[in-house]
Design a protein around this motif. Structure first.
Motif, mmCIF file in Angstrom:
data_model
loop_
_atom_site.group_PDB
_atom_site.id
_atom_site.type_symbol
_atom_site.label_atom_id
_atom_site.label_comp_id
_atom_site.label_asym_id
_atom_site.label_seq_id
_atom_site.Cartn_x
_atom_site.Cartn_y
_atom_site.Cartn_z
ATOM 1 N N SER A 10 0.718 -1.420 0.077
ATOM 2 C CA SER A 10 0.099 -0.030 0.256
ATOM 3 C C SER A 10 0.959 1.279 -0.078
ATOM 4 O O SER A 10 1.629 1.330 0.923
ATOM 5 C CB SER A 10 -0.872 -0.006 1.356
ATOM 6 O OG SER A 10 -2.095 -0.895 1.209
ATOM 7 N N ILE A 11 0.617 2.100 -1.064
ATOM 8 C CA ILE A 11 1.502 3.340 -0.911
ATOM 9 C C ILE A 11 0.566 4.590 -1.115
ATOM 10 O O ILE A 11 -0.389 4.694 -1.418
ATOM 11 C CB ILE A 11 2.170 3.439 -2.585
ATOM 12 C CG1 ILE A 11 2.735 2.178 -2.942
ATOM 13 C CG2 ILE A 11 3.060 4.851 -2.774
ATOM 14 C CD1 ILE A 11 3.251 1.934 -4.420
ATOM 15 N N GLU A 37 -7.787 4.191 -3.323
ATOM 16 C CA GLU A 37 -8.697 4.573 -2.131
ATOM 17 C C GLU A 37 -8.259 6.047 -1.557
ATOM 18 O O GLU A 37 -7.281 6.383 -1.817
ATOM 19 C CB GLU A 37 -8.433 3.565 -1.063
ATOM 20 C CG GLU A 37 -8.504 2.099 -1.443
ATOM 21 C CD GLU A 37 -8.582 1.173 -0.071
ATOM 22 O OE1 GLU A 37 -8.258 1.624 1.085
ATOM 23 O OE2 GLU A 37 -8.508 -0.084 -0.490
ATOM 24 N N THR A 38 -9.206 6.646 -0.935
ATOM 25 C CA THR A 38 -9.201 7.606 -0.161
ATOM 26 C C THR A 38 -9.046 9.105 -0.888
ATOM 27 O O THR A 38 -9.521 9.884 -0.629
ATOM 28 C CB THR A 38 -8.220 7.600 0.875
ATOM 29 O OG1 THR A 38 -6.646 7.778 0.360
ATOM 30 C CG2 THR A 38 -8.504 6.604 1.906
ATOM 31 N N SER A 54 -1.592 17.888 -13.825
ATOM 32 C CA SER A 54 -1.262 17.451 -15.315
ATOM 33 C C SER A 54 -0.665 15.900 -14.988
ATOM 34 O O SER A 54 -0.157 15.477 -13.850
ATOM 35 C CB SER A 54 -0.121 18.252 -15.834
ATOM 36 O OG SER A 54 1.168 17.972 -15.080
ATOM 37 N N GLY A 55 -1.223 15.273 -15.854
ATOM 38 C CA GLY A 55 -0.859 13.810 -15.818
ATOM 39 C C GLY A 55 -2.328 12.892 -16.034
ATOM 40 O O GLY A 55 -3.429 13.556 -16.079
ATOM 41 N N HIS A 56 -2.224 11.813 -16.070
ATOM 42 C CA HIS A 56 -3.536 10.985 -15.939
ATOM 43 C C HIS A 56 -4.183 10.843 -14.717
ATOM 44 O O HIS A 56 -3.500 10.778 -13.845
ATOM 45 C CB HIS A 56 -3.248 9.503 -16.498
ATOM 46 C CG HIS A 56 -2.693 9.342 -17.859
ATOM 47 N ND1 HIS A 56 -3.253 9.545 -19.045
ATOM 48 C CD2 HIS A 56 -1.396 9.045 -18.193
ATOM 49 C CE1 HIS A 56 -2.654 9.231 -19.978
ATOM 50 N NE2 HIS A 56 -1.245 8.929 -19.665
ATOM 51 N N LEU A 57 -5.591 11.296 -15.079
ATOM 52 C CA LEU A 57 -6.432 11.342 -13.823
ATOM 53 C C LEU A 57 -6.835 10.024 -13.273
ATOM 54 O O LEU A 57 -7.450 9.312 -14.222
ATOM 55 C CB LEU A 57 -7.585 12.215 -13.919
ATOM 56 C CG LEU A 57 -8.370 12.623 -12.769
ATOM 57 C CD1 LEU A 57 -7.521 13.511 -11.661
ATOM 58 C CD2 LEU A 57 -9.545 13.664 -13.200
ATOM 59 N N LEU A 58 -6.751 9.778 -11.845
ATOM 60 C CA LEU A 58 -7.220 8.534 -11.513
ATOM 61 C C LEU A 58 -8.180 8.843 -10.146
ATOM 62 O O LEU A 58 -7.704 9.386 -9.406
ATOM 63 C CB LEU A 58 -6.007 7.533 -11.063
ATOM 64 C CG LEU A 58 -6.565 5.943 -10.617
ATOM 65 C CD1 LEU A 58 -7.103 5.222 -11.931
ATOM 66 C CD2 LEU A 58 -5.390 5.190 -10.181
ATOM 67 N N GLU A 59 -9.418 8.276 -10.278
ATOM 68 C CA GLU A 59 -10.456 8.534 -9.510
ATOM 69 C C GLU A 59 -10.326 7.578 -8.295
ATOM 70 O O GLU A 59 -10.197 6.318 -8.486
ATOM 71 C CB GLU A 59 -11.778 8.538 -10.122
ATOM 72 C CG GLU A 59 -12.013 9.667 -11.113
ATOM 73 C CD GLU A 59 -12.234 10.981 -10.647
ATOM 74 O OE1 GLU A 59 -12.281 11.133 -9.314
ATOM 75 O OE2 GLU A 59 -12.211 11.836 -11.522
ATOM 76 N N GLY A 85 -4.040 10.019 -1.682
ATOM 77 C CA GLY A 85 -4.715 8.706 -2.036
ATOM 78 C C GLY A 85 -3.812 7.571 -1.637
ATOM 79 O O GLY A 85 -2.573 7.570 -1.125
ATOM 80 N N VAL A 86 -4.388 6.318 -1.798
ATOM 81 C CA VAL A 86 -3.509 5.094 -1.193
ATOM 82 C C VAL A 86 -3.974 4.168 -2.282
ATOM 83 O O VAL A 86 -5.006 3.874 -2.708
ATOM 84 C CB VAL A 86 -4.095 4.616 0.113
ATOM 85 C CG1 VAL A 86 -3.699 3.031 0.660
ATOM 86 C CG2 VAL A 86 -4.111 5.356 1.339
ATOM 87 N N LEU A 87 -2.877 3.709 -2.793
ATOM 88 C CA LEU A 87 -2.786 2.632 -3.848
ATOM 89 C C LEU A 87 -2.409 1.325 -3.326
ATOM 90 O O LEU A 87 -1.221 1.292 -2.766
ATOM 91 C CB LEU A 87 -1.622 3.034 -4.752
ATOM 92 C CG LEU A 87 -2.108 3.931 -6.258
ATOM 93 C CD1 LEU A 87 -0.742 4.199 -6.931
ATOM 94 C CD2 LEU A 87 -3.116 3.492 -6.933
ATOM 95 N N ASN A 88 -3.352 0.364 -3.350
ATOM 96 C CA ASN A 88 -2.959 -1.015 -2.930
ATOM 97 C C ASN A 88 -2.559 -1.782 -4.305
ATOM 98 O O ASN A 88 -3.236 -1.979 -5.215
ATOM 99 C CB ASN A 88 -4.319 -1.635 -2.565
ATOM 100 C CG ASN A 88 -4.661 -0.833 -1.075
ATOM 101 O OD1 ASN A 88 -3.863 -0.524 -0.259
ATOM 102 N ND2 ASN A 88 -5.965 -0.415 -1.281
ATOM 103 N N CYS A 89 -1.381 -2.311 -4.464
ATOM 104 C CA CYS A 89 -0.622 -2.764 -5.415
ATOM 105 C C CYS A 89 -0.187 -4.234 -5.439
ATOM 106 O O CYS A 89 0.495 -4.440 -4.226
ATOM 107 C CB CYS A 89 0.651 -1.808 -6.074
ATOM 108 S SG CYS A 89 -0.072 -0.339 -6.294
#
Length: 92
Positions: A10-11, A37-38, A54-59, A85-89
């Motif tokens: 999780s990042i 998440e978040t 700027s950059g690709h948007l991730l909801e 945001g929290v990225l679970n990878c």
């Protein structure tokens, strides 16, 4: 033939651009699957840092898949607003 994920993390994506944890990436890493998440984030995969505008948007609630070693090692993300945001990878 099915492959099992080798690593998971999780990042937290805050107000400074950050990449994936290099210790989780090997020459054999061919795919990373993440869910957000978040807080909303922006990302880039060609080696340039994204900004909050700027950059690709991730909801929040969206998934992101990276299928190229080059994209995986060059991935960078930053939050767009006040909430990190929290990225679970998972890594394959």
């Amino acid at each position: 033939l099915a492959y099992a994920a080798r690593k998971y993390e999780s990042i937290t994506i805050a107000d400074t651009a950050i990449g994936l944890t290099t210790a989780n990436i090997t020459a054999y890493t061919s795919r990373v699957y993440c869910t957000l998440e978040t807080g909303q984030i922006r990302f880039r995969t060609e080696g340039t840092n994204p900004t909050s505008a700027s950059g690709h948007l991730l909801e929040v609630g969206s998934a992101l898949e990276l299928y190229s070693y080059d994209d995986i090692v060059k991935f960078k993300a930053i939050r767009t607003g006040a909430t990190s945001g929290v990225l679970n990878c998972s890594y394959w």
